[in-house]
Design a protein around this motif. Structure first.
Motif, short mmCIF file in Angstrom:
data_model
loop_
_atom_site.label_atom_id
_atom_site.label_comp_id
_atom_site.label_asym_id
_atom_site.label_seq_id
_atom_site.Cartn_x
_atom_site.Cartn_y
_atom_site.Cartn_z
N ALA A 130 79.82 2.23 -94.97
CA ALA A 130 80.72 2.67 -96.04
C ALA A 130 79.96 3.39 -97.15
CB ALA A 130 81.48 1.47 -96.59
N TYR A 131 78.78 2.91 -97.50
CA TYR A 131 77.99 3.55 -98.55
C TYR A 131 77.61 4.97 -98.12
CZ TYR A 131 74.59 4.09 -102.29
OH TYR A 131 73.92 4.53 -103.40
N TYR A 132 77.22 5.12 -96.87
CA TYR A 132 76.86 6.43 -96.32
C TYR A 132 78.04 7.39 -96.34
CZ TYR A 132 75.59 9.74 -92.57
OH TYR A 132 75.35 10.86 -91.82
N LEU A 133 79.22 6.91 -96.00
CA LEU A 133 80.42 7.76 -96.03
C LEU A 133 80.72 8.26 -97.44
CD1 LEU A 133 82.98 6.05 -93.64
CD2 LEU A 133 81.77 8.21 -93.32
N LYS A 134 80.51 7.41 -98.42
CA LYS A 134 80.83 7.75 -99.80
C LYS A 134 79.77 8.62 -100.47
CE LYS A 134 82.46 5.62 -104.04
NZ LYS A 134 82.81 4.37 -104.71
N HIS A 135 78.50 8.38 -100.15
CA HIS A 135 77.40 9.03 -100.87
C HIS A 135 76.56 9.99 -100.02
CE1 HIS A 135 78.11 6.36 -104.28
NE2 HIS A 135 78.19 5.37 -103.40
N ALA A 136 76.81 10.05 -98.72
CA ALA A 136 76.06 10.89 -97.78
C ALA A 136 74.57 10.52 -97.75
CB ALA A 136 76.23 12.37 -98.09
N GLU A 137 74.26 9.28 -98.09
CA GLU A 137 72.92 8.72 -97.99
C GLU A 137 73.07 7.21 -97.86
OE1 GLU A 137 70.90 9.83 -101.58
OE2 GLU A 137 71.85 8.27 -102.74
N CYS A 138 72.01 6.54 -97.52
CA CYS A 138 72.09 5.08 -97.35
C CYS A 138 70.90 4.44 -98.04
CB CYS A 138 72.12 4.72 -95.87
SG CYS A 138 72.24 2.94 -95.59
N LYS A 139 71.19 3.55 -98.95
CA LYS A 139 70.11 2.91 -99.71
C LYS A 139 69.28 1.95 -98.86
CE LYS A 139 73.41 -0.39 -101.64
NZ LYS A 139 73.99 -0.91 -102.87
N TYR A 140 69.78 1.55 -97.68
CA TYR A 140 69.04 0.64 -96.82
C TYR A 140 68.16 1.37 -95.81
CZ TYR A 140 72.05 -2.87 -98.83
OH TYR A 140 72.70 -3.70 -99.71
N GLY A 141 68.35 2.68 -95.69
CA GLY A 141 67.52 3.48 -94.79
C GLY A 141 67.58 3.01 -93.36
N PRO A 142 66.46 3.03 -92.66
CA PRO A 142 66.45 2.67 -91.24
C PRO A 142 66.75 1.20 -90.98
CG PRO A 142 64.23 3.12 -92.00
CD PRO A 142 65.16 3.49 -93.12
N ALA A 143 66.73 0.35 -92.01
CA ALA A 143 67.02 -1.06 -91.83
C ALA A 143 68.52 -1.37 -91.89
CB ALA A 143 66.28 -1.89 -92.88
N CYS A 144 69.35 -0.38 -92.18
CA CYS A 144 70.78 -0.62 -92.29
C CYS A 144 71.35 -1.04 -90.94
CB CYS A 144 71.50 0.64 -92.78
SG CYS A 144 73.26 0.37 -93.11
N LYS A 145 72.27 -1.99 -90.96
CA LYS A 145 72.82 -2.51 -89.71
C LYS A 145 74.06 -1.75 -89.25
CE LYS A 145 75.50 -6.21 -91.86
NZ LYS A 145 75.75 -7.66 -91.86
N TRP A 146 74.53 -0.74 -90.00
CA TRP A 146 75.74 -0.01 -89.68
C TRP A 146 75.43 1.35 -89.05
CZ3 TRP A 146 78.90 -3.73 -89.70
CH2 TRP A 146 78.89 -4.70 -90.70
N HIS A 147 76.45 2.02 -88.56
CA HIS A 147 76.34 3.31 -87.87
C HIS A 147 76.33 4.47 -88.88
CE1 HIS A 147 76.72 6.25 -84.75
NE2 HIS A 147 77.98 6.54 -84.98
N HIS A 148 75.56 5.52 -88.60
CA HIS A 148 75.42 6.69 -89.48
C HIS A 148 75.63 7.98 -88.68
CE1 HIS A 148 73.27 3.36 -91.33
NE2 HIS A 148 73.62 3.89 -92.48
N PRO A 149 76.88 8.30 -88.35
CA PRO A 149 77.14 9.51 -87.57
C PRO A 149 76.95 10.76 -88.44
CG PRO A 149 79.20 8.57 -88.30
CD PRO A 149 78.11 7.61 -88.73
N PRO A 150 76.80 11.93 -87.80
CA PRO A 150 76.71 13.17 -88.58
C PRO A 150 77.98 13.35 -89.41
CG PRO A 150 76.15 13.56 -86.28
CD PRO A 150 76.69 12.16 -86.37
N LEU A 151 77.82 13.78 -90.65
CA LEU A 151 78.96 14.01 -91.53
C LEU A 151 79.36 15.47 -91.49
CD1 LEU A 151 77.85 11.91 -94.63
CD2 LEU A 151 79.51 11.28 -92.87
N ARG A 152 80.64 15.72 -91.59
CA ARG A 152 81.14 17.10 -91.65
C ARG A 152 81.10 17.57 -93.09
NH1 ARG A 152 86.34 17.21 -87.63
NH2 ARG A 152 85.26 16.33 -85.85
#
Length: 85
Positions: free
Chosen positions: A53-75
Motif C-alpha cells: 500500500a505504501y508503494y502504491l501511494k508513494h511510488a517507493e517503499c521505505k522497507y526496500g528489499p525487506a518488504c514482505k509485499w508485492h511491488h509490481p511496475p506502476l503505470r
C-alpha cells in the motif's frame, strides 16, 4: 552464490530479500529456492502477496528489499488525463 549450510537455520534476511549482507561469511543457510526477484528499484516481486500500500501511494517503499509485499511496475499518471471530464 551464498553459502549453503544444510542443517543450519536459514538466513532470515536472505529469505526476505534474496540477498545477504554478510555474503560468504554468513553462518546461516541460504537455500536456493528462497531467492526473491527484485525490480529495477530493488523492491521485491512477490505476486502471491497483496500489493504494498505504501508503494502504491508513494511510488517507493521505505522497507526496500525487506518488504514482505508485492511491488509490481506502476503505470505513469499524466496530468492531462486527470483534467478530462
Amino acid at each position: 552464490t551464498y553459502p549453503r549450510r544444510p542443517g543450519r537455520t536459514a538466513c532470515d534476511f536472505f529469505l526476505k530479500t534474496g540477498h545477504c549482507r554478510f555474503g560468504d561469511t554468513c553462518v546461516y543457510d541460504h537455500p536456493e529456492h528462497a531467492a526473491v526477484r527484485l525490480t529495477q528499484m530493488g523492491l521485491p516481486l512477490r505476486p502471491e502477496q497483496p500489493v504494498c500500500a505504501y508503494y502504491l501511494k508513494h511510488a517507493e517503499c521505505k522497507y526496500g528489499p525487506a518488504c514482505k509485499w508485492h511491488h509490481p511496475p506502476l503505470r505513469p499518471v499524466f496530468a492531462g488525463s486527470l483534467l478530462r471530464s
